[in-house]
Design an enzyme around this catalytic site. Structure first.
Site, PDB file in Angstrom:
ATOM      1  N   ALA A 194      38.663   7.727 -21.278  1.00  0.00           N
ATOM      2  CA  ALA A 194      40.025   8.261 -21.268  1.00  0.00           C
ATOM      3  C   ALA A 194      41.051   7.125 -21.365  1.00  0.00           C
ATOM      4  O   ALA A 194      42.084   7.268 -22.017  1.00  0.00           O
ATOM      5  CB  ALA A 194      40.254   9.062 -19.996  1.00  0.00           C
ATOM      6  N   HIS A 199      29.366  -0.064 -24.381  1.00  0.00           N
ATOM      7  CA  HIS A 199      30.744  -0.108 -24.872  1.00  0.00           C
ATOM      8  C   HIS A 199      31.447  -1.451 -24.619  1.00  0.00           C
ATOM      9  O   HIS A 199      32.654  -1.544 -24.822  1.00  0.00           O
ATOM     10  CB  HIS A 199      31.586   1.101 -24.413  1.00  0.00           C
ATOM     11  CG  HIS A 199      31.611   1.379 -22.944  1.00  0.00           C
ATOM     12  ND1 HIS A 199      31.423   2.640 -22.429  1.00  0.00           N
ATOM     13  CD2 HIS A 199      31.824   0.584 -21.888  1.00  0.00           C
ATOM     14  CE1 HIS A 199      31.513   2.600 -21.120  1.00  0.00           C
ATOM     15  NE2 HIS A 199      31.759   1.360 -20.758  1.00  0.00           N
ATOM     16  N   ASN A 200      30.691  -2.460 -24.185  1.00  0.00           N
ATOM     17  CA  ASN A 200      31.201  -3.848 -24.132  1.00  0.00           C
ATOM     18  C   ASN A 200      30.125  -4.738 -24.737  1.00  0.00           C
ATOM     19  O   ASN A 200      29.194  -5.159 -24.026  1.00  0.00           O
ATOM     20  CB  ASN A 200      31.414  -4.317 -22.682  1.00  0.00           C
ATOM     21  CG  ASN A 200      32.691  -3.820 -22.057  1.00  0.00           C
ATOM     22  OD1 ASN A 200      33.466  -3.104 -22.673  1.00  0.00           O
ATOM     23  ND2 ASN A 200      32.915  -4.189 -20.814  1.00  0.00           N
ATOM     24  N   HIS A 209      35.822   5.009 -25.977  1.00  0.00           N
ATOM     25  CA  HIS A 209      34.781   4.920 -24.941  1.00  0.00           C
ATOM     26  C   HIS A 209      35.109   5.673 -23.662  1.00  0.00           C
ATOM     27  O   HIS A 209      34.295   5.726 -22.744  1.00  0.00           O
ATOM     28  CB  HIS A 209      34.487   3.462 -24.603  1.00  0.00           C
ATOM     29  CG  HIS A 209      35.397   2.846 -23.569  1.00  0.00           C
ATOM     30  ND1 HIS A 209      36.768   2.876 -23.647  1.00  0.00           N
ATOM     31  CD2 HIS A 209      35.119   2.178 -22.413  1.00  0.00           C
ATOM     32  CE1 HIS A 209      37.291   2.241 -22.608  1.00  0.00           C
ATOM     33  NE2 HIS A 209      36.320   1.818 -21.852  1.00  0.00           N
TER      34      HIS A 209
END
Lengths: 130, 492
Positions: free
Chosen positions: B417, B340-341, B415
């Protein structure tokens, strides 16, 4: 001389303030140390040397703070005090679970939000990615 | 998609103007130097939570970058980042397109993977304290964590940087089957170990197989709700099944790669005449020597992260094996592993034409639809699993990628909360409480290397992940499959 925390949603943002350059560098040492091990006492048992890099005072200070983060990540080196010079001396000791309380890790010093001024007092604003 | 534009608003002088498109979407119309609109996925509640946060300004800042195609996008878990907002997605292409380390972040290929065990929650609960302790001991976490049993030689580290999770599997730290369940097979081909500085290698050498600190974790959970029973069955998420989330990235190696290339790109942006609203958005034109050097190093760091999560998986299996037996350990399946990066070169339709674009996902998950050729045959009919961890007290989700996401967000979804409370505020709120005991009373065993981390990562520090997931599900950029509840957490 000292630092104050500023609002930030996820990371750590601080304003550092000192009468002169030596004071600002020492404030950065205090901020990094207190961020990673809180108020655990840190002794000047060993020294690390750092050659200043950067075209101006703003860039050199940024890279100095980044060096403090690097030293802790690689060696667990905790800074106690700094003496500036052509070869800057950083005194401190390595993290020891018996003496130090681990608080948090600094991933990086960000260029986002970085501000630096020497207008009268020496001031810098930093955001640490945690 | 029904569009009901309402009045233009701004919450503070510092925030850009925005207008609501529909229940789940907000537009930031082009203003100032923006080259394109901003598109934010958020309902009214989530927009309220952004007050006082600079994330919307960062969405607008990203829209200033040259070569951006489509809107500057933010997911509903967005919050203040550095350069890009956390939750930001942007694609760049063409002669003036750029790549920006600030669009990937310091923790290159920070990501999550989800393991599915053969156990049920009723079988695991009685031994949860023992299991969490075993995981805590087996997978180093916290500041400066390193493995004394996995010291890489220079050549081995280079192999990790080239091969990613494949290196770990070939070293006996995983099963061949695992690789099919990892984004890009756990190995990005453009990686070049020689592009990674010695300083970065020094930081990473002893950190493979470690969690790190901050919001990284290993979490034992169970399938509490199934929104799509057929898809849940296909993924092995039967009711009550015990799962394990692993959240970590490229550790100090990735942080250093980012630092190294930010220095280069600050200078490069000036040289190429790129005006930057934020220095952290420094970038270089695609195809330039600076962009190529970053691309090679970033992919190598991403491979390190894939290997890191693979090694942690091996040790998680070992921890389960010591408590529940070797048959249990060998029955633990990897459901999926997603970054997610990251920045990825992908093919998308832009203005009706198929184009190669560099998609930056900073705190956003790839969410490819059923039938996408990059998906392993195991997921080809279902769509890509999208893993959304929540906080350690409430719940997490497994979603699936959709066609809508592919068409509207360059195949991206949220990705997590997303933080809503500062770390200092969380620590203050926890001063008179014992967060670990509170979680234990809810049936969640927490073990952490640092008490400060537990306070700073308390559930209330995060948005309710259900609000975030309801927005992506409602907008159609993710499809709910199952909700998982935590029972044991190891934090850094």
């Amino acid at each position: 001389m000292g630092y104050t925390y500023l609002p930030h949603t996820a990371d750590l943002r601080a304003l550092l303030d000192a009468a002169d350059g030596d004071g600002l560098y020492q404030t950065a040492v205090d901020l990094v140390r207190e961020t990673v091990v809180g108020e655990s006492p840190v002794a000047a048992r060993e020294e690390r040397r750092w050659t200043p890099i950067g075209d101006d005072a703003e860039e050199r200070f940024f890279r100095f703070v980044r060096e403090l983060v690097f030293l802790y990540d690689v060696d667990g080196f905790l800074p106690a005090w700094v003496r500036r010079g052509e070869s800057t001396v950083i005194a401190g000791e390595c993290f020891a679970a018996m003496r130090h309380t681990s608080e948090r890790q600094i991933k990086a010093v960000t260029r986002h939000g970085y501000r630096f001024s020497t207008d009268g007092r020496w001031r810098a604003e930093l955001i640490f990615d945690l | 998609m029904s569009k009901t534009t309402t009045r233009t608003r701004t919450h503070s002088p510092a925030q850009p103007r925005w207008e609501r498109i529909d229940q789940h979407r907000v537009r930031l119309p082009r203003q100032g130097g923006m080259r394109t609109d901003g598109l934010v996925f958020a309902d009214a509640k989530l927009m309220t939570q952004l007050e006082g946060d600079q994330a919307l300004t960062q969405v607008a800042n990203v829209a200033h970058l040259p070569g951006i195609v489509g809107p500057s996008i933010a997911m509903p878990d967005m919050h203040w980042g550095y350069g890009f907002p956390i939750g930001g997605v942007a694609a760049f292409a063409g002669e003036d397109g750029v790549i920006s380390p600030g669009g990937v972040g310091y923790d290159i290929n920070c990501g999550v993977r989800l393991l599915v065990t053969p156990l049920t929650v009723d079988e695991v609960r009685p031994r949860m304290t023992e299991l969490v302790e075993e995981l805590f001991t087996t997978i180093p976490s916290g500041v400066g964590s390193h493995r004394s049993d996995l010291r890489l030689s220079k050549d081995q580290l280079d192999a990790v940087l080239s091969q990613g999770a494949r290196w770990a599997v070939h070293a006996g730290l995983g099963a061949e089957r695992d690789l099919g369940a990892i984004e890009a097979g756990g190995c990005l081909p453009d990686a070049d170990p020689q592009a990674v500085s010695q300083r970065a290698k020094e930081r990473g050498r002893n950190q493979l197989g470690t969690v790190g600190s901050g919001n990284h974790f290993v979490e034992v959970g169970w399938v509490a709700e199934r929104d799509d029973e057929a898809a849940a069955d296909a993924l092995g998420l039967t009711a009550g099944r015990v799962t394990v989330f692993i959240h970590s990235g490229s550790r100090g190696l990735g942080h250093q790669v980012c630092d190294d290339h930010l220095d280069v790109m600050v200078a490069a942006a000036g040289r190429y005449g790129i005006a930057l609203p934020d220095k952290q958005l420094c970038c270089a034109p695609l195809g330039s020597p600076e962009a190529d050097a970053y691309w090679s190093a970033m992919n190598a760091a991403a491979n390190f992260a894939f290997a890191n999560r693979q090694v942690m998986t091996h040790y998680a299996r070992a921890a389960f094996g010591r408590i529940f037996g070797s048959e249990t350990a060998s029955g633990i399946d990897l459901l999926y592993d997603v970054a997610h990066n990251i920045a990825k070169l992908e093919e998308h339709t832009v203005d009706g034409k198929r184009r190669q674009v560099v998609v930056h996902r900073k705190g956003a998950t790839r969410a490819f639809p059923p039938g996408h050729p990059e998906l392993h045959p195991r997921y080809r009919d279902l769509g890509q699993p999208v893993l959304i961890p929540g906080d350690m007290g409430r719940c997490s989700y497994v979603l699936l990628g959709t066609r809508q996401a592919f068409d509207e967000t360059f195949g991206s979804c949220c990705h997590g909360a997303g933080r809503q409370m500062s770390r200092r505020a969380a620590k203050r709120a926890a001063r008179t409480r014992n967060v670990a005991n509170e979680l234990a009373a809810q049936g969640v065993v927490v073990r952490a290397a640092s008490r400060a981390t537990v306070a700073e990562e308390m559930p209330e520090a995060y948005k309710d992940v259900r609000d975030v997931v309801n927005v992506v599900d409602g907008a159609g950029i993710g499809r709910k499959v199952a909700m998982l509840k935590p029972v044991g957490v190891v934090k850094g």
